[in-house]
Design a protein around this motif. Sequence first.
Motif, PDB file in Angstrom:
ATOM      1  N   TYR A 150      48.724  38.048  34.818  1.00 39.09           N
ATOM      2  CA  TYR A 150      50.008  38.710  35.113  1.00 39.09           C
ATOM      3  C   TYR A 150      51.108  37.656  35.060  1.00 39.09           C
ATOM      4  O   TYR A 150      51.889  37.488  35.988  1.00 39.09           O
ATOM      5  CB  TYR A 150      49.983  39.402  36.472  1.00 39.09           C
ATOM      6  CG  TYR A 150      48.988  40.538  36.595  1.00 39.09           C
ATOM      7  CD1 TYR A 150      49.324  41.812  36.164  1.00 39.09           C
ATOM      8  CD2 TYR A 150      47.728  40.328  37.149  1.00 39.09           C
ATOM      9  CE1 TYR A 150      48.422  42.864  36.277  1.00 39.09           C
ATOM     10  CE2 TYR A 150      46.818  41.373  37.274  1.00 39.09           C
ATOM     11  CZ  TYR A 150      47.162  42.639  36.832  1.00 39.09           C
ATOM     12  OH  TYR A 150      46.277  43.675  36.952  1.00 39.09           O
ATOM     13  N   ASP A 196      49.389  38.872  30.095  1.00 39.51           N
ATOM     14  CA  ASP A 196      50.239  39.863  30.741  1.00 39.51           C
ATOM     15  C   ASP A 196      50.204  41.137  29.915  1.00 39.51           C
ATOM     16  O   ASP A 196      49.992  41.100  28.701  1.00 39.51           O
ATOM     17  CB  ASP A 196      51.674  39.363  30.868  1.00 39.51           C
ATOM     18  CG  ASP A 196      52.510  40.227  31.806  1.00 39.51           C
ATOM     19  OD1 ASP A 196      52.499  39.931  33.019  1.00 39.51           O
ATOM     20  OD2 ASP A 196      53.152  41.178  31.336  1.00 39.51           O
ATOM     21  N   PRO A 214      50.222  40.081  40.438  1.00 36.98           N
ATOM     22  CA  PRO A 214      50.288  41.452  39.922  1.00 36.98           C
ATOM     23  C   PRO A 214      51.468  42.237  40.486  1.00 36.98           C
ATOM     24  O   PRO A 214      52.150  41.779  41.415  1.00 36.98           O
ATOM     25  CB  PRO A 214      48.972  42.047  40.425  1.00 36.98           C
ATOM     26  CG  PRO A 214      48.750  41.350  41.740  1.00 36.98           C
ATOM     27  CD  PRO A 214      49.258  39.943  41.524  1.00 36.98           C
TER      28      PRO A 214
END
Length: 430
Positions: free
Chosen positions: A294, A314, A363
Amino acid sequence: MKPGARRHKPRGGPGRTAGPPVELVIETIGGEGDGVAPGPAFVPFTLPGERVLATGAGERRELLQVLQPSEDRVVPPCPHFGTCGGCALQHWAHDPYLAWKVERLAGTLARQQIETEILAPFAAGPATRRRLALHARRGGRETARLGFKARKSWDLVEIGVCPIADPAIQAAIPALKRLAAPLFEHPKSAPTLHVTLTASGLDVDISGVERKSGGLSADARVQLAERAAEADFARVTIDGEVAYQARAPQVRFGQAVVALPPGAFLQATPQADVAMAAFVAEAAAGAGRIADLYCGVGTFTFRLAEVAQVYAADFAPEAIRALGGALAAAPGLHGVTAEARDLVRRPVLAEELKKTDVAVFDPPRAGAAEQTAELARSAVGRVIGVSCNPATFARDARTLIDAGFALDRVLPVDQFLWSPHIELVGVFSR
């Protein structure tokens, strides 16, 4: 009478029947920032130990008057506080306010039977926010009404100042009101201006303009571009589509300068960005290979690449392209491999992490349940979790702990000033 010990105009919601005023003694502060009296009864803009007069029925009450104020009550710095829904706790002195946030974080971890060292928090100050989402409503021909939603309402509170925002954003409010005026050709348009302060100037991404009718007319687009040029904005986009650009909005991460895609995620304040990245890089020291999961546009990637080789992933292809575009001009990096990958549907598997010493994950609010399960199965020795939601962090931490990790320490991060929100960085080791 102490500062803030005054009458408050009661606000009612749809279907709410106001009962007779009652005296209440506030014992604690609830999760949304309201004071809590026995019952429970939730009363906004109150503090522990205060005796107040409130109206309303059921659990949700409205403050009429502070009869006996707390010593921790201060004068709110914003003239819009109390009607604007953006801040909940401007009336609380800084030290007890920050301590309450840290206590809430510890309580959230405790509900998952997690104990750890909680470090002194990082706290962003006023006038540091570089990102704001401002709602626009139809006004006059030359200017729109611009501000935040009212507390517990869809009504708009038009603002003239915002003490949490960087002065450059505050100074641009009149120009932003002019920018928004041409956006109301369709009666269903309810625009939001997502304003980001970058090294190149203000970047404005507009959402909420009705598109089924064909979007903005050519005339409205010309007006939009002219007003953006008058204000010297770097870029204006509508749902990611460029409507005006004078310069590419840029932001620096360590040695790298990244050209931001429209609507790209950034930490809310640059001060928190630097503090969190330094903490993450220090926790990753000694690694030979790092996974940055992420990764976004590289908030942590470039600092981590000064430590070791980095694999960055990502779900947003435009973020990965921006990250990759900055690599060639960034000196002193050990190397970065970047991939657009949906880490919910296709998390990086334990087998893919065989040569990875340290994994970092940052996240969205929903957390990283699928990716954490793979980290738990892997041979990775150290994991660093960054989260804007302590509840989902605690859930994911429990998964790692059950697999043999220990949560060594947590850094609380308060960059959403005067709100109930607290963020954190946690360091795990086998």
